[in-house]
Design a protein around this motif. Structure first.
Motif: not given
Length: 394
Positions: A256-262
């Protein structure tokens, strides 16, 4: 009995952790296998006790970490290995804080208390893994890595050139990365974070970097979940599609990748061969290759509803999966930019089913992928001039 100041401190952490001897007087020499780094066995020269107890174990060198168990007072130790061993046998959660500017792990230091949490505060210091000892989580428990320094410059690094020398290894339990910089700088077929078995990993801050040509930043297999909601995960190498990726995911669990992830760069940014992949935010980018790449014979389900996915030179999403039970790619939102090839594309032998029902694109997606909508000109100016998707009634 010897005096209280020299009583042996022996810790057997549950039934899975080793014995740690950090002090005491003994009638026979203690095996070096039981003495953690920062301590040594020497001759007892006290005339009152040396006859019955000729051997002594004691600390050598200055303290390098402090250990706080529950609400108790902090105590300093001359090695991280000793502090982790004692934390594994504690009845409360523990916090280990680096106090030496730099320390190298010489013997394995792995969290193994299945019901407790151990927090490692890098505190602006540098912790090195020399490649001959594992650091991470085994058999269970939770390890949290953070950095309380105002400069946020705490570092955990792996400098070994040995094959398979990972900076952090986790086989079970949970790893939570909230701060600090975790780097893999040398070696081959290795990763800054290697997760397998039933391990779960959460990244909400800090940096995870693979800075050599053939390293993954995160390499994930087994059945656990990987969640990235913040921080930066990056690989700089482009030499090998098998070992030069920001994230290589081959788990039956969920990414799961979300929000402020870079998440960025490498041969592929996301290199996916299994499981469920949910992208609801964050930025996934690559300056020299494909941003999201699905491959192999395992079924995977990739769903993108938001976030920014870009490649400067290639496809934003490229599929080569050949699973008998077809993999799926479902796009309902997000921003996509390609620098070459199709913005969302698949190889001729790929069996994946691709469905695009929404999103912004710098070139129109393949019409074969557009499900129930059509590509229309959109006045958006985010990342060049995107095309949007709208209903046939527009």
């Amino acid at each position: 009995n010897p005096s209280s100041e020299s009583t042996a401190i022996i810790n057997r952490a549950r039934t899975v952790s080793p014995i740690y001897v950090t002090g005491g007087l003994f009638s026979k020499a203690v095996s070096a296998n039981y003495i953690p780094n920062g301590y040594h066995s020497t001759d007892n020269t006290d005339p009152d006790t040396s006859g019955e107890y000729p051997f002594k174990v004691e600390a050598e060198g200055d303290p390098v970490v402090s250990l706080k168990i529950g609400d108790g007072e902090s105590k300093n130790y001359p090695s991280l290995e000793a502090a982790v061993g004692i934390a594994n046998g504690a009845d409360d959660d523990c916090v280990i804080t680096l106090i030496a500017d730099e320390y190298t792990i010489a013997k394995s230091a792995e969290v193994s208390n299945p019901s407790k949490t151990v927090t490692l505060d890098l505190a602006g210091k540098t912790l090195k893994q020399n490649g001959t000892a594992r650091f991470g989580v085994t058999t269970g428990g939770t390890l949290i890595i953070t950095d309380s320094s105002s400069e946020r410059n705490g570092t955990l690094t792996q400098s070994s050139t040995s094959t398979g020398s990972n900076t952090i290894s986790i086989d079970a339990g949970s790893l939570v990365i909230q701060g600090g910089t975790i780097t893999q700088v040398n070696g081959a077929t290795v990763a800054a974070v290697l997760a397998s078995g039933t391990a779960n990993v959460t990244v909400s801050g800090g940096e995870i970097l693979a800075t050599s040509s053939a390293n993954d930043a995160i390499q994930f297999s087994g059945s656990g979940d990987l969640t990235i909601s913040g921080g930066t995960v990056e690989a700089v190498g482009t030499s090998s599609e098998n070992n030069s990726n920001a994230v290589q995911f081959n788990s039956t669990g969920t990414l799961a990748i979300s929000d402020d992830a870079i998440v960025k760069n490498g041969k592929r940014t996301l290199y996916v061969n299994n499981g469920t992949i949910n992208i609801t935010g964050g930025t996934i980018s690559n300056n020299a290759g494909v941003a999201i790449y699905t491959y192999g014979t395992n079924k995977c389900a990739l769903t993108i509803s938001d976030g920014t996915i870009t490649s400067q030179t290639s496809n934003a999403v490229y599929c080569t999966s050949t699973s008998t039970d077809p993999s799926t790619v479902t796009v309902s939102g997000g921003k996509f930019k390609r620098g070459g090839g199709g913005v969302i594309s698949k190889e001729g032998t790929c069996t994946s089913i691709i469905s695009v029902t929404g999103g912004l694109f710098n070139v129109a997606p393949n019409s074969a992928f557009i499900d129930g909508v059509h590509a229309v000109a959109d006045n958006q100016t985010v990342i060049d001039a995107y095309l949007g998707t709208g209903t046939d009634d527009e």
